[in-house]
Design an enzyme around this catalytic site. Structure first.
Site, PDB file in Angstrom:
ATOM      1  N   ASP A  67       0.801  -1.230   0.000  1.00 11.91           N
ATOM      2  CA  ASP A  67       0.000   0.000   0.000  1.00 11.91           C
ATOM      3  C   ASP A  67       0.835   1.283   0.000  1.00 11.91           C
ATOM      4  O   ASP A  67       1.962   1.311   0.496  1.00 11.91           O
ATOM      5  CB  ASP A  67      -0.872   0.047   1.258  1.00 11.91           C
ATOM      6  CG  ASP A  67      -2.049  -0.903   1.218  1.00 11.91           C
ATOM      7  OD1 ASP A  67      -2.085  -1.779   0.335  1.00 11.91           O
ATOM      8  OD2 ASP A  67      -2.920  -0.775   2.101  1.00 11.91           O
ATOM      9  N   ASP A  68       0.214   2.342  -0.510  1.00  9.55           N
ATOM     10  CA  ASP A  68       0.601   3.745  -0.322  1.00  9.55           C
ATOM     11  C   ASP A  68       1.611   4.275  -1.323  1.00  9.55           C
ATOM     12  O   ASP A  68       1.991   5.438  -1.243  1.00  9.55           O
ATOM     13  CB  ASP A  68       1.117   4.022   1.096  1.00  9.55           C
ATOM     14  CG  ASP A  68       0.070   3.824   2.173  1.00  9.55           C
ATOM     15  OD1 ASP A  68      -1.101   3.545   1.819  1.00  9.55           O
ATOM     16  OD2 ASP A  68       0.409   3.932   3.359  1.00  9.55           O
ATOM     17  N   HIS A 118      -6.306   3.134  -4.045  1.00  7.29           N
ATOM     18  CA  HIS A 118      -6.182   3.414  -2.600  1.00  7.29           C
ATOM     19  C   HIS A 118      -6.497   4.880  -2.290  1.00  7.29           C
ATOM     20  O   HIS A 118      -5.988   5.430  -1.319  1.00  7.29           O
ATOM     21  CB  HIS A 118      -4.764   3.048  -2.145  1.00  7.29           C
ATOM     22  CG  HIS A 118      -4.592   2.802  -0.675  1.00  7.29           C
ATOM     23  ND1 HIS A 118      -5.520   2.142   0.102  1.00  7.29           N
ATOM     24  CD2 HIS A 118      -3.575   3.136   0.178  1.00  7.29           C
ATOM     25  CE1 HIS A 118      -5.080   2.074   1.355  1.00  7.29           C
ATOM     26  NE2 HIS A 118      -3.912   2.681   1.421  1.00  7.29           N
ATOM     27  N   HIS A 122      -5.496   9.582   0.630  1.00  7.00           N
ATOM     28  CA  HIS A 122      -5.310   8.687   1.787  1.00  7.00           C
ATOM     29  C   HIS A 122      -5.948   9.279   3.053  1.00  7.00           C
ATOM     30  O   HIS A 122      -5.437   9.145   4.165  1.00  7.00           O
ATOM     31  CB  HIS A 122      -3.819   8.411   2.025  1.00  7.00           C
ATOM     32  CG  HIS A 122      -3.546   7.148   2.785  1.00  7.00           C
ATOM     33  ND1 HIS A 122      -3.511   7.094   4.163  1.00  7.00           N
ATOM     34  CD2 HIS A 122      -3.289   5.884   2.369  1.00  7.00           C
ATOM     35  CE1 HIS A 122      -3.238   5.868   4.556  1.00  7.00           C
ATOM     36  NE2 HIS A 122      -3.104   5.108   3.485  1.00  7.00           N
ATOM     37  N   HIS A 212       3.646  -2.207   3.201  1.00  7.01           N
ATOM     38  CA  HIS A 212       3.658  -0.853   2.634  1.00  7.01           C
ATOM     39  C   HIS A 212       4.975  -0.542   1.932  1.00  7.01           C
ATOM     40  O   HIS A 212       6.046  -0.920   2.414  1.00  7.01           O
ATOM     41  CB  HIS A 212       3.442   0.185   3.746  1.00  7.01           C
ATOM     42  CG  HIS A 212       2.134   0.038   4.451  1.00  7.01           C
ATOM     43  ND1 HIS A 212       1.929  -0.894   5.451  1.00  7.01           N
ATOM     44  CD2 HIS A 212       0.951   0.686   4.283  1.00  7.01           C
ATOM     45  CE1 HIS A 212       0.667  -0.806   5.872  1.00  7.01           C
ATOM     46  NE2 HIS A 212       0.053   0.129   5.181  1.00  7.01           N
TER      47      HIS A 212
END
Length: 251
Positions: A67-68, A118, A122, A212
């Site tokens: 993620d991210d 995503h 965020h 991540h």
């Protein structure tokens, strides 16, 4: 799911103020094939929240998710590790990070990994439908514009399911992909070996693993990754992307 509660992450992924691209000369990289790559899901998974999949015959398959990103340095280092180990994973991208790092994003897709949405900022906060729509659609549009990928995989930041994002995503027939196992790599005090132990001890057939590559310094995740992959292989696991994992479910 006991492991699927919202995790303690920074409120919003911090993206560098100035665009940061891969230090590798983009001209030397294979050009991304911009044929429409569709990471779509079976009808039975559309509009559903998924934590794991029960694979047919309890086959030892596992899905690593990241993620991210895309993010300078850490994403590229992870790509090298995945390539060296012949592992494909699913990256859930933050739109603002994608905007800052388009060449890295193209490399991720060119190397055969799956992509999910995503959101743009965020954010964890509650939002109305117009804001949720913008967060998801703006990211989706940029994923397509940058890489030629269309995806109906969505992961809500922090795992929050009740702030308007997941509801909008489900109405658009996304699969809301959570996780059944976390590396806990956002714990600021943990050593890389703790991430390794978390994954290896909790691995089960059909598990979706959270880690991540963006949102901050992820050098500890990069350090842990080769041991995580080696340990899972030793346990007999085969690595699959989220779309591949969903195909493993009983028909």
């Amino acid at each position: 799911m006991e492991n699927a509660h919202p995790i303690n992450k920074v409120h919003a992924a911090q993206v560098p103020d100035q665009p940061v691209t891969s230090p590798i000369d983009a001209k030397s990289q294979p050009s991304t094939n911009l044929e429409n790559l569709n990471f779509e899901v079976l009808t039975k998974f559309q509009g559903k929240t998924l934590y794991k999949v029960e694979p047919s015959n309890q086959e030892k398959v596992i899905a690593l998710t990241v993620d991210d990103g895309p993010w300078p340095s850490s994403t590229l280092q992870m790509l090298d590790i995945f390539k060296a180990n012949n592992v494909k994973v699913t990256f859930f991208w933050v739109g603002s990070a994608l905007q800052a790092n388009p060449e890295i994003a193209k490399q991720v897709v060119a190397e055969g990994h799956a992509i999910g949405n995503h959101t743009w900022h965020h954010w964890y906060k509650s939002m109305d439908e117009a804001t949720a729509k913008k967060e998801i659609d703006r990211t989706s549009d940029l994923i397509y514009k940058t890489t030629g990928v269309k995806t109906t995989l969505f992961r809500p930041p922090g795992g929050f399911l009740n702030n308007g994002l997941a509801a909008y995503a489900k109405r658009q027939k996304y699969s809301v992909v959570m996780w059944s196992l976390t590396s806990a790599d956002t714990d600021p005090h943990a050593k890389p070996q703790a991430f390794v132990n978390n994954v290896l001890k909790g691995a089960k057939p059909g598990a979706i693993v959270l880690m991540h590559d963006g949102g901050g310094d992820r050098h500890r995740t990069v350090e842990a990754l080769p041991q995580i992959i080696a340990g899972l292989k030793q346990q007999g696991y085969r690595f699959v992307t989220i779309p591949e994992l969903l195909q493993e479910s009983p028909k």
